[in-house]
Design an enzyme around this catalytic site. Structure first.
Site, PDB file in Angstrom:
ATOM      1  N   ASP A  32      -9.555  -0.539  13.081  1.00  0.00           N
ATOM      2  CA  ASP A  32      -8.287  -1.091  12.590  1.00  0.00           C
ATOM      3  C   ASP A  32      -8.535  -1.795  11.253  1.00  0.00           C
ATOM      4  OD1 ASP A  32      -5.968  -2.549  12.104  1.00  0.00           O
ATOM      5  OD2 ASP A  32      -5.689  -3.053  14.227  1.00  0.00           O
TER       6      ASP A  32
ATOM      7  N   SER B 114       4.608   3.074  -2.254  1.00  0.00           N
ATOM      8  CA  SER B 114       5.762   3.882  -1.837  1.00  0.00           C
ATOM      9  C   SER B 114       6.847   3.644  -2.879  1.00  0.00           C
ATOM     10  CB  SER B 114       6.280   3.420  -0.476  1.00  0.00           C
ATOM     11  OG  SER B 114       7.610   3.869  -0.271  1.00  0.00           O
TER      12      SER B 114
ATOM     13  N   TYR C  70       8.432  -3.062   5.351  1.00  0.00           N
ATOM     14  CA  TYR C  70       7.682  -1.995   4.674  1.00  0.00           C
ATOM     15  C   TYR C  70       7.869  -2.067   3.162  1.00  0.00           C
ATOM     16  CZ  TYR C  70       6.146   2.822   3.653  1.00  0.00           C
ATOM     17  OH  TYR C  70       5.522   3.935   3.151  1.00  0.00           O
TER      18      TYR C  70
ATOM     19  N   ALA D  39       5.968  -5.045   1.903  1.00  0.00           N
ATOM     20  CA  ALA D  39       4.517  -4.836   2.022  1.00  0.00           C
ATOM     21  C   ALA D  39       4.026  -3.897   0.925  1.00  0.00           C
ATOM     22  CB  ALA D  39       4.171  -4.266   3.396  1.00  0.00           C
TER      23      ALA D  39
HETATM   24  N1  LIG Z   1       4.780  10.748   3.795  1.00  0.00           N
HETATM   25  C1  LIG Z   1       5.625  10.050   3.056  1.00  0.00           C
HETATM   26  O1  LIG Z   1       6.766  10.438   2.865  1.00  0.00           O
HETATM   27  C2  LIG Z   1       5.175   8.774   2.378  1.00  0.00           C
HETATM   28  C3  LIG Z   1       5.947   8.266   1.316  1.00  0.00           C
HETATM   29  C4  LIG Z   1       5.550   7.078   0.693  1.00  0.00           C
HETATM   30  C5  LIG Z   1       4.402   6.427   1.126  1.00  0.00           C
HETATM   31  N2  LIG Z   1       3.677   6.950   2.172  1.00  0.00           N
HETATM   32  C6  LIG Z   1       2.472   6.213   2.584  1.00  0.00           C
HETATM   33  O2  LIG Z   1       1.383   7.113   2.577  1.00  0.00           O
HETATM   34  C7  LIG Z   1       0.464   6.754   3.607  1.00  0.00           C
HETATM   35  C8  LIG Z   1       0.220   7.948   4.511  1.00  0.00           C
HETATM   36  O3  LIG Z   1       1.459   8.370   5.077  1.00  0.00           O
HETATM   37  P1  LIG Z   1       1.555   9.682   5.985  1.00  0.00           P
HETATM   38  O4  LIG Z   1       2.909  10.236   5.803  1.00  0.00           O
HETATM   39  O5  LIG Z   1       0.380  10.526   5.779  1.00  0.00           O
HETATM   40  O6  LIG Z   1       1.541   9.014   7.460  1.00  0.00           O
HETATM   41  P2  LIG Z   1       0.583   9.180   8.726  1.00  0.00           P
HETATM   42  O7  LIG Z   1       1.151   8.278   9.772  1.00  0.00           O
HETATM   43  O8  LIG Z   1       0.384  10.598   9.061  1.00  0.00           O
HETATM   44  O9  LIG Z   1      -0.814   8.591   8.214  1.00  0.00           O
HETATM   45  C9  LIG Z   1      -1.125   7.221   8.268  1.00  0.00           C
HETATM   46  C10 LIG Z   1      -2.523   7.084   8.781  1.00  0.00           C
HETATM   47  O10 LIG Z   1      -2.894   5.698   8.787  1.00  0.00           O
HETATM   48  C11 LIG Z   1      -3.489   5.384  10.036  1.00  0.00           C
HETATM   49  N3  LIG Z   1      -3.295   3.948  10.304  1.00  0.00           N
HETATM   50  C12 LIG Z   1      -2.114   3.297  10.410  1.00  0.00           C
HETATM   51  N4  LIG Z   1      -2.321   2.007  10.678  1.00  0.00           N
HETATM   52  C13 LIG Z   1      -3.666   1.826  10.717  1.00  0.00           C
HETATM   53  C14 LIG Z   1      -4.500   0.709  10.943  1.00  0.00           C
HETATM   54  N5  LIG Z   1      -4.004  -0.525  11.186  1.00  0.00           N
HETATM   55  N6  LIG Z   1      -5.847   0.879  10.906  1.00  0.00           N
HETATM   56  C15 LIG Z   1      -6.365   2.120  10.666  1.00  0.00           C
HETATM   57  N7  LIG Z   1      -5.620   3.210  10.444  1.00  0.00           N
HETATM   58  C16 LIG Z   1      -4.284   3.062  10.477  1.00  0.00           C
HETATM   59  C17 LIG Z   1      -2.767   6.283  11.026  1.00  0.00           C
HETATM   60  O11 LIG Z   1      -3.449   6.418  12.262  1.00  0.00           O
HETATM   61  C18 LIG Z   1      -2.695   7.579  10.231  1.00  0.00           C
HETATM   62  O12 LIG Z   1      -3.870   8.330  10.312  1.00  0.00           O
HETATM   63  C19 LIG Z   1       1.050   5.533   4.293  1.00  0.00           C
HETATM   64  O13 LIG Z   1       0.523   4.359   3.708  1.00  0.00           O
HETATM   65  C20 LIG Z   1       2.530   5.656   3.984  1.00  0.00           C
HETATM   66  O14 LIG Z   1       3.186   4.405   4.048  1.00  0.00           O
HETATM   67  C21 LIG Z   1       4.030   8.090   2.793  1.00  0.00           C
END
Ligand SMILES: NC(=O)c1ccc[n+]([C@@H]2O[C@H](COP(=O)([O-])OP(=O)(O)OC[C@H]3O[C@@H](n4cnc5c(N)ncnc54)[C@H](O)[C@@H]3O)[C@@H](O)[C@H]2O)c1
Length: 267
Positions: free
Chosen positions: A72, A159, A172, A175
């Protein structure tokens, strides 16, 4: 061309989604990569891969080395242990991508309610821990070593919600705004030490989690010439590759919005 050959990268949240595609991109550029997720099983949640170790094995067979570390990111003892384990196996980290995060509240689901005047304190705290505090702890554990070696690139994932007011997803949005600003602050501290720190703010991107957790707009799903659409994970990874590599050697303290011009404003 393998401009990152001999470099070691740590990509948080790289068991699935954007983090996974970013890790694959850095490996294709030659880097050895510490793949990371909160648990061995988390990468399987939306059907992308069987486990983190299985992913490490699969990616290593393509060329560069990948090792799996779990924990974590909002737990400082876990962060220190993961960074030490990754460096013991691969060598000093010179690229850190903080991608783990998301709008996940205290109960493991999207916070509800989540407006500026209606939110649960435990949800806001959980979202801040997962996005901001985790990023800060990872940077605190890794960046001083980079500074000692006078070499490093840190890329933090924000984001588009970091840049515009939002009446929903309040924890969010705040953050991610703080993640972007923390990146500027760290860039300033690292400036004299050859360590570059930048942020990327993606617009909506078609990860497995994204697709599984909402109803999508079919027009936005199309990958035609229009930029008025969802991003592919590869389009986010391309920007990370740029910030990790030598072509951005004088770029630091910046944020790149990878959103197809969805948000056009000055900062
Ligand atoms: N996909 C989108 O549309 C989008 C847009 C803007 C920003 N983001 C950001 O991009 C990043 C990845 O998003 P995604 O769509 O691939 O989502 P996702 O949920 O598939 O990936 C997030 C990953 O982070 C891990 N994680 C979360 N909390 C954790 C913790 N406390 N400790 C360790 N691991 C942890 C999860 O297990 C997962 O593997 C995130 O930070 C998200 O906020 C995504």
């Amino acid at each position: 061309m393998r401009p990152l050959k001999g470099k070691v990268a740590f990509v948080t949240g790289s068991g699935r989604g954007l983090g996974r595609t970013i890790a694959e991109r850095l490996m294709a550029m030659g880097a050895d990569v510490a793949l990371h997720d909160i648990s061995e099983e988390a990468p399987a949640r939306f059907g992308e891969v069987a486990s983190l170790s299985a992913l490490a094995e699969e990616l290593t067979s393509n060329g560069a080395r990948a090792v799996a570390v779990t924990g974590d990111i909002s737990d400082n003892a876990a962060v220190e242990q993961m960074v030490a384990a990754a460096q013991a196996r691969l060598g000093p980290i010179s690229i850190l991508v903080n991608c783990a995060g998301g709008d996940i509240g205290a109960s493991g689901d999207k916070p509800n309610p989540s407006t500026p005047t209606q939110f649960k304190l435990e949800d806001v705290q959980a979202v801040l821990n997962r996005n901001l505090i985790g990023t800060m702890l990872m940077c605190r554990a890794v960046a001083p070593g980079m500074a000692e070696r006078n070499e490093g690139a840190v890329i933090n994932i924000g984001s588009i919600l970091a840049h515009q007011g939002s009446a929903i997803e309040i924890g969010y949005a705040c953050a991610k705004a703080a993640v972007v600003h923390y990146s500027r602050c760290l860039a300033m501290e690292m400036r004299g030490h050859g360590v570059r720190v930048n942020a990327i703010s993606p617009g909506p991107a078609k990860t497995a989690r994204f697709l599984a957790t909402r109803s999508t707009d079919p027009v936005m799903m199309e990958e035609g010439p229009s930029l008025d659409r969802y991003a592919t994970p590869a389009e986010i990874a391309d920007a990370v590759g740029f910030l990790a590599g030598p072509d951005s050697r004088f770029v630091s303290g910046q944020v790149i919005r990878v959103d197809g011009a969805a948000g056009l404003y000055a900062a």
